[in-house]
Design a protein around this motif. Structure first.
Motif, PDB file in Angstrom:
ATOM      1  N   ILE A 109       0.811  -1.213   0.000  1.00  0.00           N
ATOM      2  CA  ILE A 109       0.000   0.000   0.000  1.00  0.00           C
ATOM      3  C   ILE A 109       0.848   1.268   0.000  1.00  0.00           C
ATOM      4  N   GLN A 110       2.142   1.151   0.332  1.00  0.00           N
ATOM      5  CA  GLN A 110       3.021   2.319   0.321  1.00  0.00           C
ATOM      6  C   GLN A 110       3.934   2.346  -0.900  1.00  0.00           C
ATOM      7  N   THR A 111       3.693   1.427  -1.854  1.00  0.00           N
ATOM      8  CA  THR A 111       4.477   1.393  -3.085  1.00  0.00           C
ATOM      9  C   THR A 111       3.987   2.468  -4.054  1.00  0.00           C
ATOM     10  N   TYR A 112       4.911   3.195  -4.669  1.00  0.00           N
ATOM     11  CA  TYR A 112       4.538   4.260  -5.603  1.00  0.00           C
ATOM     12  C   TYR A 112       3.984   3.662  -6.898  1.00  0.00           C
ATOM     13  N   LYS A 113       2.911   4.281  -7.400  1.00  0.00           N
ATOM     14  CA  LYS A 113       2.275   3.839  -8.641  1.00  0.00           C
ATOM     15  C   LYS A 113       1.861   5.056  -9.459  1.00  0.00           C
ATOM     16  N   SER A 114       1.579   4.814 -10.737  1.00  0.00           N
ATOM     17  CA  SER A 114       1.048   5.868 -11.608  1.00  0.00           C
ATOM     18  C   SER A 114      -0.120   5.289 -12.398  1.00  0.00           C
ATOM     19  N   ARG A 115      -1.284   5.908 -12.251  1.00  0.00           N
ATOM     20  CA  ARG A 115      -2.478   5.492 -12.981  1.00  0.00           C
ATOM     21  C   ARG A 115      -3.533   6.580 -12.854  1.00  0.00           C
ATOM     22  N   VAL A 116      -4.611   6.434 -13.619  1.00  0.00           N
ATOM     23  CA  VAL A 116      -5.673   7.432 -13.642  1.00  0.00           C
ATOM     24  C   VAL A 116      -7.015   6.736 -13.433  1.00  0.00           C
ATOM     25  N   PHE A 117      -7.861   7.326 -12.590  1.00  0.00           N
ATOM     26  CA  PHE A 117      -9.224   6.844 -12.376  1.00  0.00           C
ATOM     27  C   PHE A 117     -10.187   7.875 -12.969  1.00  0.00           C
ATOM     28  N   SER A 118     -11.073   7.438 -13.852  1.00  0.00           N
ATOM     29  CA  SER A 118     -12.022   8.354 -14.488  1.00  0.00           C
ATOM     30  C   SER A 118     -13.448   7.834 -14.339  1.00  0.00           C
ATOM     31  N   ASP A 119     -14.386   8.787 -14.171  1.00  0.00           N
ATOM     32  CA  ASP A 119     -15.813   8.458 -14.061  1.00  0.00           C
ATOM     33  C   ASP A 119     -16.033   7.282 -13.119  1.00  0.00           C
ATOM     34  N   THR A 120     -15.621   7.457 -11.887  1.00  0.00           N
ATOM     35  CA  THR A 120     -15.669   6.370 -10.920  1.00  0.00           C
ATOM     36  C   THR A 120     -16.255   6.871  -9.608  1.00  0.00           C
ATOM     37  N   THR A 121     -16.200   6.046  -8.587  1.00  0.00           N
ATOM     38  CA  THR A 121     -16.650   6.433  -7.244  1.00  0.00           C
ATOM     39  C   THR A 121     -15.529   6.146  -6.251  1.00  0.00           C
ATOM     40  N   ILE A 122     -15.655   6.736  -5.073  1.00  0.00           N
ATOM     41  CA  ILE A 122     -14.660   6.461  -4.030  1.00  0.00           C
ATOM     42  C   ILE A 122     -14.658   4.969  -3.696  1.00  0.00           C
ATOM     43  N   ASN A 131      -8.014  -4.754  -3.373  1.00  0.00           N
ATOM     44  CA  ASN A 131      -7.687  -5.971  -4.124  1.00  0.00           C
ATOM     45  C   ASN A 131      -6.206  -6.013  -4.486  1.00  0.00           C
ATOM     46  N   ASP A 132      -5.661  -4.870  -4.918  1.00  0.00           N
ATOM     47  CA  ASP A 132      -4.243  -4.810  -5.279  1.00  0.00           C
ATOM     48  C   ASP A 132      -3.342  -5.152  -4.093  1.00  0.00           C
ATOM     49  N   CYS A 133      -3.777  -4.753  -2.901  1.00  0.00           N
ATOM     50  CA  CYS A 133      -2.935  -4.894  -1.711  1.00  0.00           C
ATOM     51  C   CYS A 133      -3.283  -6.115  -0.866  1.00  0.00           C
ATOM     52  N   GLY A 134      -4.221  -6.928  -1.324  1.00  0.00           N
ATOM     53  CA  GLY A 134      -4.586  -8.112  -0.566  1.00  0.00           C
ATOM     54  C   GLY A 134      -5.324  -7.805   0.717  1.00  0.00           C
ATOM     55  N   LEU A 135      -6.068  -6.696   0.727  1.00  0.00           N
ATOM     56  CA  LEU A 135      -6.821  -6.284   1.904  1.00  0.00           C
ATOM     57  C   LEU A 135      -8.316  -6.427   1.656  1.00  0.00           C
ATOM     58  N   GLU A 156       2.800   7.995  -6.796  1.00  0.00           N
ATOM     59  CA  GLU A 156       2.186   8.191  -5.485  1.00  0.00           C
ATOM     60  C   GLU A 156       1.693   6.846  -4.965  1.00  0.00           C
ATOM     61  N   SER A 157       1.800   6.637  -3.665  1.00  0.00           N
ATOM     62  CA  SER A 157       1.330   5.387  -3.074  1.00  0.00           C
ATOM     63  C   SER A 157      -0.190   5.390  -2.958  1.00  0.00           C
ATOM     64  N   ASP A 158      -0.759   4.185  -2.831  1.00  0.00           N
ATOM     65  CA  ASP A 158      -2.211   4.071  -2.683  1.00  0.00           C
ATOM     66  C   ASP A 158      -2.705   4.798  -1.434  1.00  0.00           C
ATOM     67  N   ILE A 159      -1.991   4.637  -0.316  1.00  0.00           N
ATOM     68  CA  ILE A 159      -2.455   5.256   0.925  1.00  0.00           C
ATOM     69  C   ILE A 159      -2.337   6.774   0.854  1.00  0.00           C
ATOM     70  N   SER A 160      -1.339   7.282   0.119  1.00  0.00           N
ATOM     71  CA  SER A 160      -1.209   8.730  -0.043  1.00  0.00           C
ATOM     72  C   SER A 160      -2.377   9.288  -0.844  1.00  0.00           C
ATOM     73  N   LEU A 161      -2.741   8.603  -1.931  1.00  0.00           N
ATOM     74  CA  LEU A 161      -3.873   9.063  -2.742  1.00  0.00           C
ATOM     75  C   LEU A 161      -5.169   8.994  -1.941  1.00  0.00           C
ATOM     76  N   LEU A 180      -8.795  -2.264   4.496  1.00  0.00           N
ATOM     77  CA  LEU A 180      -8.470  -0.923   4.032  1.00  0.00           C
ATOM     78  C   LEU A 180      -9.670  -0.051   4.390  1.00  0.00           C
ATOM     79  N   LEU A 181      -9.534   0.685   5.497  1.00  0.00           N
ATOM     80  CA  LEU A 181     -10.644   1.478   6.009  1.00  0.00           C
ATOM     81  C   LEU A 181     -10.736   2.825   5.302  1.00  0.00           C
ATOM     82  N   PHE A 182     -11.947   3.226   5.005  1.00  0.00           N
ATOM     83  CA  PHE A 182     -12.242   4.566   4.497  1.00  0.00           C
ATOM     84  C   PHE A 182     -13.565   4.949   5.137  1.00  0.00           C
ATOM     85  N   ILE A 183     -13.484   5.660   6.270  1.00  0.00           N
ATOM     86  CA  ILE A 183     -14.663   5.916   7.092  1.00  0.00           C
ATOM     87  C   ILE A 183     -14.743   7.393   7.460  1.00  0.00           C
ATOM     88  N   PRO A 184     -15.933   7.891   7.797  1.00  0.00           N
ATOM     89  CA  PRO A 184     -16.079   9.312   8.150  1.00  0.00           C
ATOM     90  C   PRO A 184     -15.326   9.661   9.425  1.00  0.00           C
TER      91      PRO A 184
END
Length: 331
Positions: A109-122, A131-135, A156-161, A180-184
């Protein structure tokens, strides 16, 4: 007779607690949120220079508690070892290791990557990264439904994004317990729906405290604009109501993004209130995001708070924790 502070340290399956007995001068664990990894510091008395220097990259499982009933504080990867004197001392530091559900495999999850997400949701972005990180996907359902027109991840890493996205919608992103938590922010439940237990702290448990409540006028209304590309028109969405208005200096791609950012700005403004820091008897259950209830201090201070950082320290002087928390606000 009072409770006896205890700890355990295991290095890649090998118990070290007995070997460290009489040598450990302090164990400190800093629990913080977001992209910053939790930090471990162990200071040892290296009498006679007999301690073996641990290799970098070895992982340590650390637990703290009382009377040998210890609570796991996580797994840490050793990243630095230093010696100092006199007397001769060894300091070992490590950073929290993001682990997969098996509790052994490290996630990228802290590995740097480059990609683009378009017309998507959080939710779709969190699902992809989990899925990429086995979580396991631990995204809040409401936050997951927020639409995003275009998000770039460049070196940028996944967790940074995810932390960047979380800041835009007033959320917390963090790997924890194989999820992989994403909570209010301020949520009283985990992504699975389980309640987060409230920790009660009485005045008698505190060694010291500092409370402050800035006397500033709070934003009561936020306006955000978005562009309707079909009709080439600009619209404004309003969240909240009141005399103090904040206008966001950005035109969003759609109504969903504008509303979510305006709501996040208003929630952050409402939370900019009372803050308390205190030192108290150690409690291994205390972590970032834990709901607190303070009692017995005075009416203006007593009440509900949310932990934003905590440092656990077990030393020859006992087990204490230094906590920073903000007042709980019903949004």
């Amino acid at each position: 007779m009072g409770l006896r502070p205890t700890y355990s340290v295991v290095a890649e399956g090998e118990p070290l607690t007995a070997a460290l007995a009489g040598r450990s001068t302090s164990i400190t664990i800093e629990d913080v949120s977001g992209v910053i990894a939790d930090k471990l510091t162990i200071q040892l008395a290296d009498k006679g220079g007999e301690l073996a220097i641990p290799r970098k990259g070895v992982y340590l499982d650390v637990a703290l508690g009382y009377d040998d009933i210890n609570t796991s504080m996580g797994r840490f990867i050793v990243d630095d070892v230093s010696l100092s004197g006199w007397p001769l001392r060894m300091t070992i530091t490590g950073t929290g290791a993001p682990l997969a559900p098996d509790g052994k495999t490290y996630t990228p999850i802290q590995t740097y990557k480059s990609r683009v997400f378009s017309d998507t949701t959080i939710g779709e972005i969190v699902e992809t990264m989990a899925n990429d990180c086995g979580l396991v996907n631990g995204c809040d359902r409401e936050l997951g439904s927020i639409g995003l027109s275009h998000v770039e991840q460049i070196c940028e890493s996944d967790i940074s994004l995810l932390t960047r996205i979380a800041a835009r919608v007033d959320a917390i992103a963090k790997p924890s317990g194989g999820k992989l938590l994403f909570i209010p922010k301020g949520s009283v439940q985990t992504a699975s729906g389980a309640d987060i237990p409230t920790v009660l702290i009485g005045a008698g448990a505190m060694v010291s405290f500092d409370w402050r409540n800035p006397c500033i006028a709070k934003v009561s209304q936020v306006e955000a604009s978005y562009r309707d590309m079909d009709f080439a028109t600009t619209h404004i969405v309003t969240v909240g109501k009141g005399p103090i208005v904040k206008q966001l200096n950005y035109v969003f791609a759609n109504k969903s993004e504008a509303e979510s950012r305006a709501k996040a700005e208003l929630n952050q403004a409402r939370r900019a209130g009372a803050e308390v820091t205190f030192t108290a008897v150690g409690n291994a259950a205390m972590a970032v995001g834990t709901p607190l209830e303070l009692t017995g201090i005075r009416s203006s201070v007593d009440g509900k708070y949310r932990v934003v950082s905590v440092t656990h320290t077990l030393s020859e002087g006992g087990y204490q924790m230094a906590v920073k928390a903000t007042a709980e606000v019903v949004l």
